[in-house]
Design a protein around this motif. Sequence first.
Motif, PDB file in Angstrom:
ATOM      1  N   ALA A   1      16.162  -5.855   0.919  1.00  0.00           N
ATOM      2  CA  ALA A   1      15.590  -6.849   1.827  1.00  0.00           C
ATOM      3  C   ALA A   1      14.223  -6.411   2.335  1.00  0.00           C
ATOM      4  CB  ALA A   1      16.530  -7.054   3.005  1.00  0.00           C
ATOM      5  N   GLY A   2      13.807  -5.219   2.011  1.00  0.00           N
ATOM      6  CA  GLY A   2      12.518  -4.723   2.496  1.00  0.00           C
ATOM      7  C   GLY A   2      12.441  -3.228   2.313  1.00  0.00           C
ATOM      8  N   GLN A   3      11.561  -2.626   3.053  1.00  0.00           N
ATOM      9  CA  GLN A   3      11.354  -1.186   2.919  1.00  0.00           C
ATOM     10  C   GLN A   3      11.858  -0.457   4.163  1.00  0.00           C
ATOM     11  OE1 GLN A   3       9.912   0.341   0.103  1.00  0.00           O
ATOM     12  NE2 GLN A   3      10.166  -1.720  -0.760  1.00  0.00           N
TER      13      GLN A   3
ATOM     14  N   LEU B   1      -0.227   8.667   8.497  1.00  0.00           N
ATOM     15  CA  LEU B   1       0.991   7.865   8.461  1.00  0.00           C
ATOM     16  C   LEU B   1       1.190   7.334   7.049  1.00  0.00           C
ATOM     17  CD1 LEU B   1      -0.292   7.610  11.467  1.00  0.00           C
ATOM     18  CD2 LEU B   1       1.387   5.791  11.729  1.00  0.00           C
ATOM     19  N   LEU B   2       2.428   7.338   6.597  1.00  0.00           N
ATOM     20  CA  LEU B   2       2.760   6.881   5.245  1.00  0.00           C
ATOM     21  C   LEU B   2       1.777   7.509   4.247  1.00  0.00           C
ATOM     22  CD1 LEU B   2       3.526   3.121   5.994  1.00  0.00           C
ATOM     23  CD2 LEU B   2       5.050   5.077   6.115  1.00  0.00           C
ATOM     24  N   ASP B   3       1.712   8.819   4.303  1.00  0.00           N
ATOM     25  CA  ASP B   3       0.701   9.574   3.574  1.00  0.00           C
ATOM     26  C   ASP B   3       0.961   9.542   2.068  1.00  0.00           C
ATOM     27  OD1 ASP B   3      -1.386  11.242   3.021  1.00  0.00           O
ATOM     28  OD2 ASP B   3      -0.290  13.078   3.498  1.00  0.00           O
ATOM     29  N   ASN B   4       0.075   8.893   1.355  1.00  0.00           N
ATOM     30  CA  ASN B   4       0.201   8.741  -0.103  1.00  0.00           C
ATOM     31  C   ASN B   4       1.559   8.171  -0.497  1.00  0.00           C
ATOM     32  OD1 ASN B   4      -2.358   9.536  -0.722  1.00  0.00           O
ATOM     33  ND2 ASN B   4      -1.814  11.651  -1.216  1.00  0.00           N
ATOM     34  N   LEU B   5       2.078   7.316   0.336  1.00  0.00           N
ATOM     35  CA  LEU B   5       3.383   6.708   0.065  1.00  0.00           C
ATOM     36  C   LEU B   5       3.231   5.668  -1.042  1.00  0.00           C
ATOM     37  CD1 LEU B   5       6.368   6.536   1.264  1.00  0.00           C
ATOM     38  CD2 LEU B   5       5.560   4.386   2.235  1.00  0.00           C
ATOM     39  N   SER B   6       4.055   5.794  -2.069  1.00  0.00           N
ATOM     40  CA  SER B   6       4.026   4.804  -3.148  1.00  0.00           C
ATOM     41  C   SER B   6       4.599   3.492  -2.644  1.00  0.00           C
ATOM     42  CB  SER B   6       4.844   5.304  -4.333  1.00  0.00           C
ATOM     43  OG  SER B   6       4.220   6.426  -4.917  1.00  0.00           O
ATOM     44  N   LEU B   7       3.922   2.412  -2.945  1.00  0.00           N
ATOM     45  CA  LEU B   7       4.412   1.107  -2.512  1.00  0.00           C
ATOM     46  C   LEU B   7       5.750   0.834  -3.200  1.00  0.00           C
ATOM     47  CD1 LEU B   7       1.170  -1.100  -2.524  1.00  0.00           C
ATOM     48  CD2 LEU B   7       2.049   0.449  -0.785  1.00  0.00           C
ATOM     49  N   GLY B   8       6.702   0.430  -2.411  1.00  0.00           N
ATOM     50  CA  GLY B   8       8.023   0.113  -2.955  1.00  0.00           C
ATOM     51  C   GLY B   8       8.906   1.318  -3.181  1.00  0.00           C
ATOM     52  N   SER B   9       8.531   2.476  -2.652  1.00  0.00           N
ATOM     53  CA  SER B   9       9.304   3.690  -2.941  1.00  0.00           C
ATOM     54  C   SER B   9      10.453   3.923  -1.969  1.00  0.00           C
ATOM     55  CB  SER B   9       8.384   4.918  -2.916  1.00  0.00           C
ATOM     56  OG  SER B   9       7.822   5.094  -1.629  1.00  0.00           O
ATOM     57  N   THR B  10      10.529   3.122  -0.925  1.00  0.00           N
ATOM     58  CA  THR B  10      11.630   3.319   0.032  1.00  0.00           C
ATOM     59  C   THR B  10      12.373   2.002   0.254  1.00  0.00           C
ATOM     60  OG1 THR B  10      10.112   2.935   1.889  1.00  0.00           O
ATOM     61  CG2 THR B  10      10.455   5.211   1.207  1.00  0.00           C
ATOM     62  N   PRO B  11      12.913   1.424  -0.832  1.00  0.00           N
ATOM     63  CA  PRO B  11      13.598   0.133  -0.669  1.00  0.00           C
ATOM     64  C   PRO B  11      14.860   0.277   0.174  1.00  0.00           C
ATOM     65  CG  PRO B  11      14.034   1.043  -2.830  1.00  0.00           C
ATOM     66  CD  PRO B  11      13.001   1.933  -2.198  1.00  0.00           C
ATOM     67  N   ASN B  12      15.149  -0.774   0.898  1.00  0.00           N
ATOM     68  CA  ASN B  12      16.395  -0.809   1.668  1.00  0.00           C
ATOM     69  C   ASN B  12      17.550  -1.021   0.702  1.00  0.00           C
ATOM     70  OD1 ASN B  12      18.646  -2.101   3.071  1.00  0.00           O
ATOM     71  ND2 ASN B  12      17.311  -1.932   4.853  1.00  0.00           N
ATOM     72  N   LEU B  13      18.445  -0.035   0.657  1.00  0.00           N
ATOM     73  CA  LEU B  13      19.557  -0.090  -0.299  1.00  0.00           C
ATOM     74  C   LEU B  13      20.875  -0.438   0.386  1.00  0.00           C
ATOM     75  CD1 LEU B  13      18.617   3.057  -2.444  1.00  0.00           C
ATOM     76  CD2 LEU B  13      18.212   0.654  -2.979  1.00  0.00           C
ATOM     77  N   ARG B  14      20.780  -1.115   1.499  1.00  0.00           N
ATOM     78  CA  ARG B  14      21.991  -1.477   2.243  1.00  0.00           C
ATOM     79  C   ARG B  14      22.935  -2.299   1.372  1.00  0.00           C
ATOM     80  NH1 ARG B  14      19.912  -4.097   7.130  1.00  0.00           N
ATOM     81  NH2 ARG B  14      19.532  -5.786   5.662  1.00  0.00           N
ATOM     82  N   ASP B  15      22.379  -3.143   0.526  1.00  0.00           N
ATOM     83  CA  ASP B  15      23.227  -3.982  -0.321  1.00  0.00           C
ATOM     84  C   ASP B  15      23.481  -3.368  -1.685  1.00  0.00           C
ATOM     85  OD1 ASP B  15      23.526  -5.894   1.636  1.00  0.00           O
ATOM     86  OD2 ASP B  15      21.638  -6.867   1.110  1.00  0.00           O
ATOM     87  N   GLY B  16      23.143  -2.116  -1.828  1.00  0.00           N
ATOM     88  CA  GLY B  16      23.604  -1.387  -2.998  1.00  0.00           C
ATOM     89  C   GLY B  16      22.580  -1.134  -4.072  1.00  0.00           C
ATOM     90  N   THR B  17      21.734  -2.068  -4.365  1.00  0.00           N
ATOM     91  CA  THR B  17      20.797  -1.868  -5.472  1.00  0.00           C
ATOM     92  C   THR B  17      19.397  -2.230  -5.036  1.00  0.00           C
ATOM     93  OG1 THR B  17      21.013  -4.122  -6.298  1.00  0.00           O
ATOM     94  CG2 THR B  17      22.600  -2.504  -7.127  1.00  0.00           C
ATOM     95  N   PRO B  18      18.389  -1.658  -5.706  1.00  0.00           N
ATOM     96  CA  PRO B  18      17.006  -2.021  -5.365  1.00  0.00           C
ATOM     97  C   PRO B  18      16.748  -3.508  -5.518  1.00  0.00           C
ATOM     98  CG  PRO B  18      17.042  -0.048  -6.719  1.00  0.00           C
ATOM     99  CD  PRO B  18      18.443  -0.576  -6.705  1.00  0.00           C
ATOM    100  N   GLY B  19      17.442  -4.155  -6.474  1.00  0.00           N
ATOM    101  CA  GLY B  19      17.220  -5.578  -6.678  1.00  0.00           C
ATOM    102  C   GLY B  19      17.597  -6.414  -5.478  1.00  0.00           C
ATOM    103  N   ALA B  20      18.508  -5.908  -4.660  1.00  0.00           N
ATOM    104  CA  ALA B  20      18.950  -6.648  -3.481  1.00  0.00           C
ATOM    105  C   ALA B  20      18.239  -6.187  -2.219  1.00  0.00           C
ATOM    106  CB  ALA B  20      20.457  -6.468  -3.316  1.00  0.00           C
TER     107      ALA B  20
END
Lengths: 271, 530
Positions: free
Chosen positions: B137-139, B116-135
């Motif tokens: 809300a989670g992964q 599960l989450l095999d060699n997944l980089s931390l922070g590599s699947t940010p929730n982009l619902r609000d448009g940018t990685p800076g916004a």
Amino acid sequence: MGSTAMRFQALAISLVLPLVAQTLAACSDNRTPFGPDGGPPPTSDCLPDLDDQLTRAEMPTFLGTVVSYLVAQNTTVDTSGSDLDLSAQVAGERKYALEASALGEQWFAAEFPASSIVVPLDFEGQAVGILQSSDEAIRLVGIASTQEDYTLLHYQTPIDLYRFPLTVGQSFVTESAVVGQFEAVPYNGSDRYAVEVTSIDSVALPHLRFTHSFRVHTEVTSDSGAAGLVIKRQQLSLVSECFGEIARVVSQDDESEANFSDAAELWRFSL
Amino acid sequence: MKTRALIAGLGLCALASHAHADRAGFTESIASGDMTFAGANEEGSVEITGYFRGRGETLYNFDLDRGLTPSGKALFPVPLGDPSAQALHGANMRLRTDLRLRGPGTGVSAVVRADLLDNLSLGSTPNLRDGTPGASAGQDSPLQALRIKRAYGEAVLPIGVLTIGRQGSQWGLGMVANGGDCEDCDGGDAADRIAFVTPLFDHLFALAYDISASGAQQSDRSSSRLIDVEPSDEVSSVTVAFMRYHTPMARERRARGGRTNIEYGAYLSHRSQDKDIPASYLGSAPSMFVPGDVVARGYSATASDLWFRLGGAGYRIELEAAYLTASIEQSSLLPGVEFYDPATSDQFGAALESDFDVASATLGLNAGFASGDPSPGFGAFPSAADGPAQPGDLDGLQADLPFDTRVDNFRFHSDYRVDQILFREIIGTVTDAIYLRPHVRFPIADAGGAKLIFQGAAIASWAVEAASTPSGERALGVEVDPSLRYESRDGLVASLEYALLLPLGAFDNPQAGLDARSAQLARLQLLFPF
């Protein structure tokens, strides 16, 4: 080897002194710039399917991509039969790298539609053909010299060189007035191109064998407009799916036989 | 040259990778000790093992500050935003689960490895619902949150063990066939295989048939399964093997009794493919195939591997050697286009490991050899799109059809690790190289059921073929890899690793007048086994 020896010495020092020495040596600005590496070469999804017809999609055009041809002049070629062997080395042949390009900033650019493609017509790079391409055909609309204001000819009726899809038995004729200047002299003549796709052949080239190549025979009759000066040439083109023209044999002037053997030029795709 | 790559490139990749294709690996059922005739089990059972792994690392100057190769590439990615920066950082995770589902009765089970989450980089699947990685809300869950790496059935019969399905593939040291079972492994081999293993005369004998590639397929009328539309394009492998092997528990018991463990094994594997349908894997595959899609291939590869281990109380000497040979009668991937000459390869590789207990420490010397190819670049992971390597390149195709038809560089499995920086990260694996690796391990503290251990290794390496290196010199580098390892009684393992690579002349850039500079790595790995 000198630098290697020096760094073995550096290694010894760094093992005697703490490894901090080397650690600090790398604590400087990066000397390697970002390497965009130009990206991969242009490729196509085109895969031959050998379905006995060649569509426009199976003759992709890569602008700026260099294609090499071996070119020989005044040689004998056996073009008979359906298994052509053009693999042997020919005396005096030379390798030329040719590429198609956009009309762009060519000196004759204003004379033709902006979407035109420019292709070399001779291996010495002195003359180019100006082509128009569509899903139905590739058409010759003009000829120009690479030397500015030397030769510029317009075909009033674009000449169909290939009509798609290519299939065996296809034939067509295009005639057009040719106007402009030729070698800095005004020119007003006419050309007749009679094209026929006669068979699908196997062709052996110096490095590759193409097992399904369309044999396209073109008879070109040029009337220069001067009294009695009419030249007839035969041309055999071998065209393969996804590669385009892999070989071309051009007869001497005033050749009337379609299966000629006395060639003025022999072009072969080369790796 | 690029045209040649278009015609033949991917075919040559197949040739280059055959070393990692023809391999035996029966230790999934043999070495794990599962080949025991268990007692009756009336209700069945589920056994789950695995681990959660978290890794964070800093990679410093992996491009070695030596500028670009003739192909315009850096040896390793450099920071994009600041041309002067040297460091790259990252962290990743993996949850590995190995399930053994035992049926009622004796010896029938199903085995599944799911990562599960095999060699997944931390922070590599940010929730982009609000448009940018800076916004963010989670992964979000990644598209491939679950990877099933093994799934097979196993039956213990009166005369041996029968397995069928997608099985792990491991042999010997893991130099060629590596199941990716080590703590720090990233990949791992699996084979779609039917295998039978039987004990005879104190040895294990195995026979396996792999469907390595089924070739072109299209859906049946109900779109519920796929139909193989051309039998001749199937890639299949047959492997025979024998080995004398002790389970780790038996090995330990014999060593304590003062007995010498002599173990050995060998396999011979042959893979073949008669014809091919490149349209099924190049570009966007059509839903239907036509006879014109079929091309001749004539691929044949044979792998042979010898493994030997001598061990006892306080020592171990282990050796694996492999010879791989292959030929492709027709390397062209394009229907209707044929080369005149076949592409061939002969590759040889060997690895030695040794451990000797001296007082409370363990010392040893490891060494390895991987044959090379005189073409430019190492040929570790050549990309067909790049075409043949140019002198000065780090990697690239080792053949250049029709002028160079050979691929002779042996490639170690990338999960067989000998260092931290040079082979593991910059080159990608051991190939076209010789290395020596003295190493030491000793406990620093042992109290309350927890241990702190120091491990250190130094790796010196040279290229076999000088023409393969970026500068044309053979001396690759010297790397020092010290680490601290903490093991708690309840299973937690923490490793703090550091590495310093001192590159030698092979990585200099004479054209740019730049000498290669040192690279460093720091990595913290936490392992939570269960």
